[in-house]
Design a protein around this motif. Structure first.
Motif, PDB file in Angstrom:
ATOM      1  N   SER A  91      23.681  53.337  45.483  1.00 33.86           N
ATOM      2  CA  SER A  91      23.583  52.527  46.689  1.00 33.86           C
ATOM      3  C   SER A  91      22.133  52.484  47.125  1.00 33.86           C
ATOM      4  N   SER A  92      21.857  51.775  48.219  1.00 31.62           N
ATOM      5  CA  SER A  92      20.480  51.564  48.642  1.00 31.62           C
ATOM      6  C   SER A  92      19.824  52.801  49.233  1.00 31.62           C
ATOM      7  N   GLY A  93      20.594  53.781  49.693  1.00 33.34           N
ATOM      8  CA  GLY A  93      20.033  54.974  50.308  1.00 33.34           C
ATOM      9  C   GLY A  93      20.709  56.232  49.807  1.00 33.34           C
ATOM     10  N   PRO A  94      20.372  57.388  50.394  1.00 32.90           N
ATOM     11  CA  PRO A  94      21.009  58.657  49.970  1.00 32.90           C
ATOM     12  C   PRO A  94      22.416  58.789  50.543  1.00 32.90           C
ATOM     13  N   TRP A  95      23.326  57.987  49.996  1.00 27.34           N
ATOM     14  CA  TRP A  95      24.679  57.906  50.550  1.00 27.34           C
ATOM     15  C   TRP A  95      25.496  59.185  50.316  1.00 27.34           C
ATOM     16  N   LEU A  96      24.970  60.093  49.497  1.00 29.93           N
ATOM     17  CA  LEU A  96      25.651  61.365  49.244  1.00 29.93           C
ATOM     18  C   LEU A  96      24.946  62.530  49.946  1.00 29.93           C
TER      19      LEU A  96
ATOM     20  N   SER B 162      43.186  60.804  49.039  1.00 31.09           N
ATOM     21  CA  SER B 162      44.597  60.864  48.683  1.00 31.09           C
ATOM     22  C   SER B 162      44.743  60.505  47.218  1.00 31.09           C
ATOM     23  N   ALA B 163      45.410  61.356  46.456  1.00 32.18           N
ATOM     24  CA  ALA B 163      45.629  61.114  45.035  1.00 32.18           C
ATOM     25  C   ALA B 163      46.934  60.375  44.777  1.00 32.18           C
ATOM     26  N   THR B 164      47.685  60.090  45.815  1.00 29.56           N
ATOM     27  CA  THR B 164      48.972  59.406  45.660  1.00 29.56           C
ATOM     28  C   THR B 164      48.760  57.999  45.110  1.00 29.56           C
ATOM     29  N   GLY B 165      49.390  57.713  43.970  1.00 36.69           N
ATOM     30  CA  GLY B 165      49.281  56.391  43.355  1.00 36.69           C
ATOM     31  C   GLY B 165      47.920  56.097  42.768  1.00 36.69           C
ATOM     32  N   ALA B 166      47.107  57.124  42.594  1.00 35.13           N
ATOM     33  CA  ALA B 166      45.741  56.925  42.091  1.00 35.13           C
ATOM     34  C   ALA B 166      45.472  57.850  40.915  1.00 35.13           C
ATOM     35  N   THR B 167      44.400  57.582  40.199  1.00 36.91           N
ATOM     36  CA  THR B 167      43.931  58.439  39.110  1.00 36.91           C
ATOM     37  C   THR B 167      42.673  59.147  39.574  1.00 36.91           C
ATOM     38  N   THR B 168      42.659  60.469  39.483  1.00 43.18           N
ATOM     39  CA  THR B 168      41.524  61.245  39.995  1.00 43.18           C
ATOM     40  C   THR B 168      40.451  61.417  38.926  1.00 43.18           C
ATOM     41  N   ALA B 169      39.232  61.716  39.388  1.00 39.90           N
ATOM     42  CA  ALA B 169      38.107  61.905  38.475  1.00 39.90           C
ATOM     43  C   ALA B 169      37.112  62.880  39.093  1.00 39.90           C
ATOM     44  N   THR B 170      36.413  63.599  38.236  1.00 42.23           N
ATOM     45  CA  THR B 170      35.389  64.546  38.686  1.00 42.23           C
ATOM     46  C   THR B 170      34.045  63.831  38.768  1.00 42.23           C
ATOM     47  N   VAL B 171      33.277  64.161  39.805  1.00 42.13           N
ATOM     48  CA  VAL B 171      32.024  63.473  40.079  1.00 42.13           C
ATOM     49  C   VAL B 171      30.861  64.458  40.062  1.00 42.13           C
ATOM     50  N   THR B 172      29.728  64.014  39.493  1.00 44.74           N
ATOM     51  CA  THR B 172      28.478  64.768  39.557  1.00 44.74           C
ATOM     52  C   THR B 172      27.442  63.911  40.260  1.00 44.74           C
ATOM     53  N   LYS B 173      26.784  64.461  41.303  1.00 44.78           N
ATOM     54  CA  LYS B 173      25.766  63.688  42.013  1.00 44.78           C
ATOM     55  C   LYS B 173      24.379  64.181  41.628  1.00 44.78           C
ATOM     56  N   ASN B 174      23.380  63.311  41.763  1.00 48.37           N
ATOM     57  CA  ASN B 174      22.014  63.714  41.422  1.00 48.37           C
ATOM     58  C   ASN B 174      21.340  64.413  42.604  1.00 48.37           C
ATOM     59  N   ALA B 175      20.184  65.018  42.363  1.00 47.87           N
ATOM     60  CA  ALA B 175      19.500  65.792  43.390  1.00 47.87           C
ATOM     61  C   ALA B 175      19.023  64.925  44.543  1.00 47.87           C
ATOM     62  N   ALA B 176      18.742  63.655  44.281  1.00 52.36           N
ATOM     63  CA  ALA B 176      18.259  62.762  45.332  1.00 52.36           C
ATOM     64  C   ALA B 176      19.384  62.179  46.169  1.00 52.36           C
ATOM     65  N   ASN B 177      20.623  62.490  45.824  1.00 50.83           N
ATOM     66  CA  ASN B 177      21.796  62.012  46.572  1.00 50.83           C
ATOM     67  C   ASN B 177      21.926  60.483  46.555  1.00 50.83           C
ATOM     68  N   THR B 178      21.437  59.849  45.494  1.00 51.35           N
ATOM     69  CA  THR B 178      21.494  58.391  45.407  1.00 51.35           C
ATOM     70  C   THR B 178      22.497  57.885  44.381  1.00 51.35           C
ATOM     71  N   THR B 179      22.877  58.719  43.408  1.00 49.38           N
ATOM     72  CA  THR B 179      23.822  58.276  42.380  1.00 49.38           C
ATOM     73  C   THR B 179      24.920  59.302  42.163  1.00 49.38           C
ATOM     74  N   ALA B 180      26.080  58.803  41.775  1.00 53.92           N
ATOM     75  CA  ALA B 180      27.217  59.647  41.412  1.00 53.92           C
ATOM     76  C   ALA B 180      27.678  59.224  40.030  1.00 53.92           C
ATOM     77  N   THR B 181      27.884  60.194  39.140  1.00 54.18           N
ATOM     78  CA  THR B 181      28.278  59.903  37.763  1.00 54.18           C
ATOM     79  C   THR B 181      29.657  60.473  37.494  1.00 54.18           C
ATOM     80  N   ILE B 182      30.528  59.663  36.921  1.00 57.41           N
ATOM     81  CA  ILE B 182      31.864  60.124  36.558  1.00 57.41           C
ATOM     82  C   ILE B 182      32.183  59.645  35.150  1.00 57.41           C
TER      83      ILE B 182
END
Length: 565
Positions: A134-139, A159-179
């Protein structure tokens, strides 16, 4: 003084810019300061003070006496902020203004960009890594981040109801999340990807984006002219249009392909005619006129996005985004010189318009499919200089290829002539039969030759032959005169190396006699003089109608000198 904000909500983590305005807001103020204070109805501190958890520093740039640009600090979800303006950033600077309670600033979940936003289904052997930004440190300030893939709207809390869960890793700058995309997602489906600050049922939504599982497709051609009107073919090895797709939609954009069809100004829809489904694996689309270069652009890349229809916000992406490059369309008006030897090596100049001039720009040219080498374009983009490569004798079409496609100039043909080069091109009168020189010949069209054989015993009667001739070889009506006229010697042990090269031994010691060269035994040494090397594709045709005579059917015209030294 109260002031207004042009935007009263923005992403968690800040980093975006808002505009504050009020009449005379910054009159007599040079370097204003600002703070975001927790609580919509909180009273702004009377003076600019030390940063605290409830009072965040913001950077301010004065535009004029009435407006200022404020970079939002690392605001957090779940809080509402009062924005307070000061006459300076020194401790003790007095307040200059504040937002009213209704104009307070509220952080919200970010709309994130997902890359790639469309891919083949992930497998254990072929995982797909997805990066959200995103445009800023959204994390900002989030120790853990989680995600779900859902076909429903992202819930406000995890809520995991009706959804598929995933593990997330964020970067040190809090700008990106990788799954890593889950392997259980359904092919052909589009999902909302929702990011939270944990997995508790109270964990709040930090950001959201969309991700589609769609097949890969190919585009042909992958480049074309600015302003479109040319036709592209999109196809796949799978039936990517089989699920009820009858009228696919296609848009062109400089941005990422949205996961559903869009009519927004950043997207140029294909129309007139509409994209045509040829079969379940193939469609055609006419590039719209709105796919154009900017005023100073030499080339530009667009994304081609394919949908199951053209209903905005509803029709889903059904294929992975494609890259399409445009450039200014070229014209080709002339070539000089207009003819040259079949073996190539001649410098030619093609004249036209819009030849790309930028260093490293993609440009090539060919004559009947034979590429020019050492291509150079002048600074105005009006001439293209190159060196010819070998081609069979005859007329050819001049073509220039750039990122705008290939332009052929049917009205400016280039003729490859029957020419050869010989090395060496001189030799002394031999003292014995064993002193005859080997010669190396370059030309074109040699691969189809079947050499005749007559090493110093008798003239070749069938197949290809290489002769040393004088000017009378080319004189008069070849169909009515003795075909040996002007033939002085022949090459034997002809070996074709490539289509452009052959070697043979020139028999200067046993020159051809005065009788018919067909079957005549060599008798005399070739006298001193200047001659021409000529290649005949089939000696059996010699003596027939003019149209069938093989004197220069393949190549001729290289000077060879027999010297007295």
């Amino acid at each position: 003084m109260d002031f207004d904000l042009d935007v009263n909500a923005g992403p968690q983590g800040g980093g975006n810019t808002v505009t504050a305005s009020a009449s005379g807001l910054l009159a007599s103020v040079t370097t204003p300061g600002a703070r975001f204070v927790v609580g919509a109805n909180t009273t702004c501190p009377a003076t600019y003070s030390t940063t605290s958890a409830g009072s965040l520093t913001a950077t301010v740039t004065k535009s004029d006496d009435d407006t200022a640009k404020i970079v939002v600090p690392a605001v957090a979800l779940g809080s509402t902020y009062r924005v307070c303006m000061y006459v300076g950033t020194a401790t003790g600077s007095v307040t200059q203004g504040k937002t009213t309670a209704i104009e307070a600033y509220v952080p919200e979940a970010s709309t994130v960009s997902i890359t790639p936003n469309a891919a083949n289904p992930a497998t254990t052997a072929s995982p797909v890594s997805i990066v959200a930004s995103s445009s800023g440190p959204w994390l900002q300030n989030q120790s853990t981040v989680s995600a779900i893939f859902t076909s429903a709207t992202c819930p406000a809390t995890y809520s995991a109801t009706g959804a598929t869960t995933a593990t997330v890793t964020k970067n040190a700058a809090n700008t990106t999340a990788t799954i890593s995309a889950p392997t259980t997602l359904t092919n052909g489906a589009t999902y909302n990807v929702c990011y939270y600050n944990g997995t508790a049922n109270t964990s709040v939504l930090l950001g959201k984006g969309q991700y589609s599982l769609v097949p890969a497709v190919s585009l042909s051609p992958q480049f074309g002219p600015s302003a479109g009107t040319n036709t592209l073919i999109i196809q796949s090895s799978t039936n990517f249009m089989s699920s009820g797709v009858t009228a696919p939609g296609v848009i062109f954009t400089r941005l990422a392909c949205p996961n559903t069809y869009s009519n927004a100004s950043d997207y140029v829809g294909a129309s007139s005619p509409l994209p045509t489904k040829i079969n379940n694996m193939r469609l055609s689309v006419k590039v719209p006129a709105g796919v154009v270069l900017g005023s100073s652009e030499a080339s530009a890349q667009y994304k081609v996005c394919v949908y199951g229809g053209s209903t905005a916000g509803t029709s889903k992406l059904i294929a992975q985004p494609l890259n399409y490059t445009i450039a200014a369309s070229v014209t080709v008006s002339s070539i000089a010189p207009a003819s040259g030897p079949a073996q190539g090596g001649q410098e030619v100049v093609i004249t036209g318009t819009n030849f790309p001039t930028a260093e490293g720009a993609q440009v090539s040219a060919s004559l009947g499919g034979s590429e020019l080498t050492n291509i150079k374009v002048n600074d105005l983009g009006t001439t293209l200089t190159g060196t010819t490569t070998s081609h069979a004798p005859g007329a050819t079409t001049v073509s220039v290829t750039t990122l705008a496609g290939t332009k052929s100039a049917l009205g400016t043909p280039y003729a490859y002539t029957y020419g050869i080069t010989v090395s060496p091109n001189t030799a002394p009168v031999p003292a014995s039969a064993g002193a005859n020189p080997p010669i190396y010949i370059q030309g074109a069209g040699f691969s189809n030759l079947t050499p005749g054989a007559a090493p110093g015993v008798a003239a070749t009667t069938t197949g290809a032959a290489v002769y040393l001739v004088d000017n009378t070889w080319y004189a008069g009506n070849q169909a009515s005169r003795p075909v040996n006229a002007g033939a002085k010697a022949q090459c034997y042990d002809i070996t074709v190396i490539t289509d452009n090269e052959l070697i043979c031994t020139l028999d200067l010691y046993n020159g051809l006699g005065t009788a018919n060269i067909l079957g005549t035994a060599p008798t005399n040494t070739v006298p001193v003089g200047t001659y021409t090397i000529a290649i005949v594709n089939d000696v059996a045709a010699v003596g027939g109608p003019v149209a069938d005579v093989g004197f220069s059917r393949i190549s001729s015209g290289s000077t060879f000198t027999v010297a007295s030294y």
